[in-house]
Enzyme design. Structure first.
Site, short mmCIF file in Angstrom:
data_model
loop_
_atom_site.label_atom_id
_atom_site.label_comp_id
_atom_site.label_asym_id
_atom_site.label_seq_id
_atom_site.Cartn_x
_atom_site.Cartn_y
_atom_site.Cartn_z
N HIS A 154 0.83 -1.21 0.00
CA HIS A 154 0.00 0.00 0.00
C HIS A 154 0.87 1.26 0.00
O HIS A 154 0.68 2.16 -0.83
CB HIS A 154 -0.92 -0.02 1.23
CG HIS A 154 -1.81 1.16 1.35
ND1 HIS A 154 -3.11 1.16 0.88
CD2 HIS A 154 -1.62 2.40 1.88
CE1 HIS A 154 -3.67 2.33 1.13
NE2 HIS A 154 -2.78 3.11 1.74
N GLU A 155 1.81 1.32 0.92
CA GLU A 155 2.65 2.52 1.04
C GLU A 155 3.59 2.65 -0.15
O GLU A 155 3.91 3.78 -0.57
CB GLU A 155 3.44 2.50 2.35
CG GLU A 155 2.59 2.42 3.62
CD GLU A 155 1.54 3.52 3.74
OE1 GLU A 155 1.72 4.59 3.11
OE2 GLU A 155 0.55 3.31 4.46
N GLU A 210 -5.04 7.72 -2.69
CA GLU A 210 -5.55 6.44 -2.19
C GLU A 210 -5.97 5.52 -3.32
O GLU A 210 -5.90 4.30 -3.20
CB GLU A 210 -6.71 6.68 -1.22
CG GLU A 210 -6.30 7.31 0.10
CD GLU A 210 -5.24 6.50 0.84
OE1 GLU A 210 -5.26 5.26 0.75
OE2 GLU A 210 -4.39 7.12 1.51
N HIS A 264 1.73 4.53 -2.76
CA HIS A 264 1.82 5.97 -2.53
C HIS A 264 3.16 6.51 -3.02
O HIS A 264 3.24 7.56 -3.66
CB HIS A 264 1.70 6.27 -1.03
CG HIS A 264 0.30 6.28 -0.51
ND1 HIS A 264 -0.70 7.06 -1.04
CD2 HIS A 264 -0.27 5.61 0.54
CE1 HIS A 264 -1.82 6.88 -0.35
NE2 HIS A 264 -1.59 6.00 0.61
#
Length: 503
Positions: A266-267, A296, A270
């Site tokens: 997830h990160e 997101e 980003h």
């Protein structure tokens, strides 16, 4: 010529402001990762001092005068500088009535709030955080009240801060669709006779090997390690400190290895966004002007649409067996795929939620935020109870304590209106994936370890104009359609029908 000279002068000040923000970001990152507990307060005070220097520069006559003059002549500028000046003008006008004492008080309060929340979470005691939370909400309302540009009510203003021009009307429409479609689907999954094996997920996975696996995942996904690092923290996050410095964090649990696995994915999503903004954006001082929903959409695209796909599990399965042979030797590739997609109706933690139930975690937070922001007489002492009631109502989950309940997220230490963007991001990526599929065989790219091709498509179509356009303009530019949540709903229905053998 006069306009060009003023723009150059403005750029010079922006460069100084960005240096201040870089220092603040470094201090904040350090405070959330490796700073010792006893040192945090002093470090936060240092950040507040730098914040005040930045604030004074932004409030200065030279800066505000240049912004106003350029705003009046913005038709002489290119599209990048028009976007920059319009954004700065709104900020200048919103800050004109912001008293320096109030600003400093807010900075100190929000810094303190993080420390209070961290201790309260460790003690699983909402009562310890409640007075500070109430104070923070009241502070945000004060900050909104002195703005020049604001929506009809405070919560719409806060929502628009994170997703420009989105209001409760937009979110209510989307969330009502999700509740209408997903609650029955969740019930069908609950009633399904298919049992997915997940016992191996709680086995002991050595932290050192998890760290090695994290580095592997970052490499596979395309994280540029010359422009970023991975660290650890209580609540994982990503921070773009500068053009060549995007940092991500995770939290390791020995008996929950997929928690780290999907935090890192997830990160990293980003970070890939931050590392691939075009030079034109940085040259125009527009970096990080994309909305939180845009961000997101990307992180959840990498986490879920790539990271939880059959093809990605196929890709990383050999590496998992290499590192965790003892823990996974009796686990097949198919069992691992099903396990990382299993619906856990006993899980109260948002960041650990499966794709199907995740949006309900967001809806709960949104509905509570809407209530305590819109209602000046809201009783904050009851917030944890209301939280628990909604979890039981929407997901049938009985929250055991405040640490797993109302205190699980860091967001309410200083901001309100952010949570909704996590869910709107799912709608965005479901729409632009349809466009990507017209040019790429996504599944083949993942299975063949060619995620770089996906990254290139994202760079050209998703990242390129994100800081240049407002969210509704951006998604229409990519897909030629206005926001529509049905693509996301259709994807979930198809996926979980197959996983749980639903009719």
């Amino acid at each position: 010529m006069e306009t060009r000279k003023k723009l150059e002068e403005l750029y010079s000040i922006l460069e100084r402001l960005e240096r201040f923000r870089n220092v603040i970001a470094v201090l904040s990152f350090d405070s959330s990762t490796i700073c010792p507990e006893m040192g945090r307060e002093y470090q936060d005070e240092s950040a507040t001092m730098i914040n005040m220097l930045s604030y004074e520069l932004e409030k200065g006559d030279e800066f505000t005068g240049l912004v106003k003059d350029l705003y009046a002549k913005r038709d002489e500028l290119d599209e990048y500088n028009i976007r920059l000046i319009e954004t700065l003008y709104e900020d200048v006008k919103n800050n004109e009535k912001l008293d320096p004492e109030l600003f400093e008080k807010a900075c100190k309060l929000f810094d303190k709030s993080y420390r209070v929340w961290l201790k309260a979470k460790q003690n699983s005691s909402y009562e310890e955080f409640e007075p500070t939370l109430k104070e923070c909400v009241e502070m945000q309302k004060k900050l909104v009240s002195v703005r020049e540009f604001k929506k009809d009510n405070c919560y719409d203003t806060l929502l628009s801060d994170f997703e420009k021009d989105f209001t409760q009307k937009d979110y209510d429409e989307y969330f009502n669709l999700l509740k209408e479609e997903l609650i029955p689907l969740i019930q069908k999954v609950k009633n399904s006779k298919k049992k997915i094996r997940t016992d191996f997920l709680s086995r002991s996975f050595p932290i050192q090997k998890q760290e090695e696996f994290s580095q592997y995942l970052m490499d596979v996904l395309g994280f540029d390690k010359k422009k970023g690092v991975l660290s650890t923290t209580e609540h994982p996050f990503t921070n773009s400190l500068s053009r060549y410095d995007t940092r991500i964090t995770t939290h390791y649990y020995e008996n929950q290895f997929i928690s780290n696995m999907y935090s890192v994915i997830h990160e990293t999503g980003h970070a890939i966004f931050g590392q691939n903004e075009p030079d034109e954006i940085y040259n125009a001082h527009l970096q990080d002007h994309m909305s939180m929903g845009m961000h997101e959409s990307v992180s959840r695209f990498y986490e879920n649409r790539i990271g939880r796909s059959k093809e990605f599990i196929h890709l990383i399965y050999p590496k998992l067996l290499e590192l965790f042979k003892e823990q996974l030797s009796d686990v097949s590739e198919e069992e691992l795929y099903l396990a990382v997609n299993a619906v856990d109706l006993n899980n109260p933690i948002r960041t650990e939620a499966d794709e199907l139930t995740y949006s309900m975690h967001i809806i709960i937070r949104y509905e509570l935020e809407k209530e305590f922001i819109n209602n000046d007489k809201f009783d904050f002492k009851t917030l944890n109870k209301k939280w628990n009631e909604l979890y039981e109502k929407y997901l049938g989950i009985k929250v055991r304590n405040d640490k797993e309940g109302v205190l699980q997220d860091v967001h309410w230490t200083n901001s309100y209106g952010y949570f909704a963007t996590y869910a709107i991001g799912n709608a965005y990526n479901s729409m632009y994936i349809k466009e990507m599929e017209k040019e790429l065989d996504i599944k083949k790219c993942i299975a063949n370890n060619e995620i770089s091709k996906i990254n290139e498509w994202m760079k050209e179509h998703v990242f390129k104009k994100a800081s240049l356009l407002k969210p509704k303009e951006w998604i229409k530019d990519i897909t030629s359609r206005s926001l529509d949540g049905h693509d996301f709903v259709d994807y979930l229905k198809a996926k979980y029908k197959e996983i749980y053998d639903l009719d």
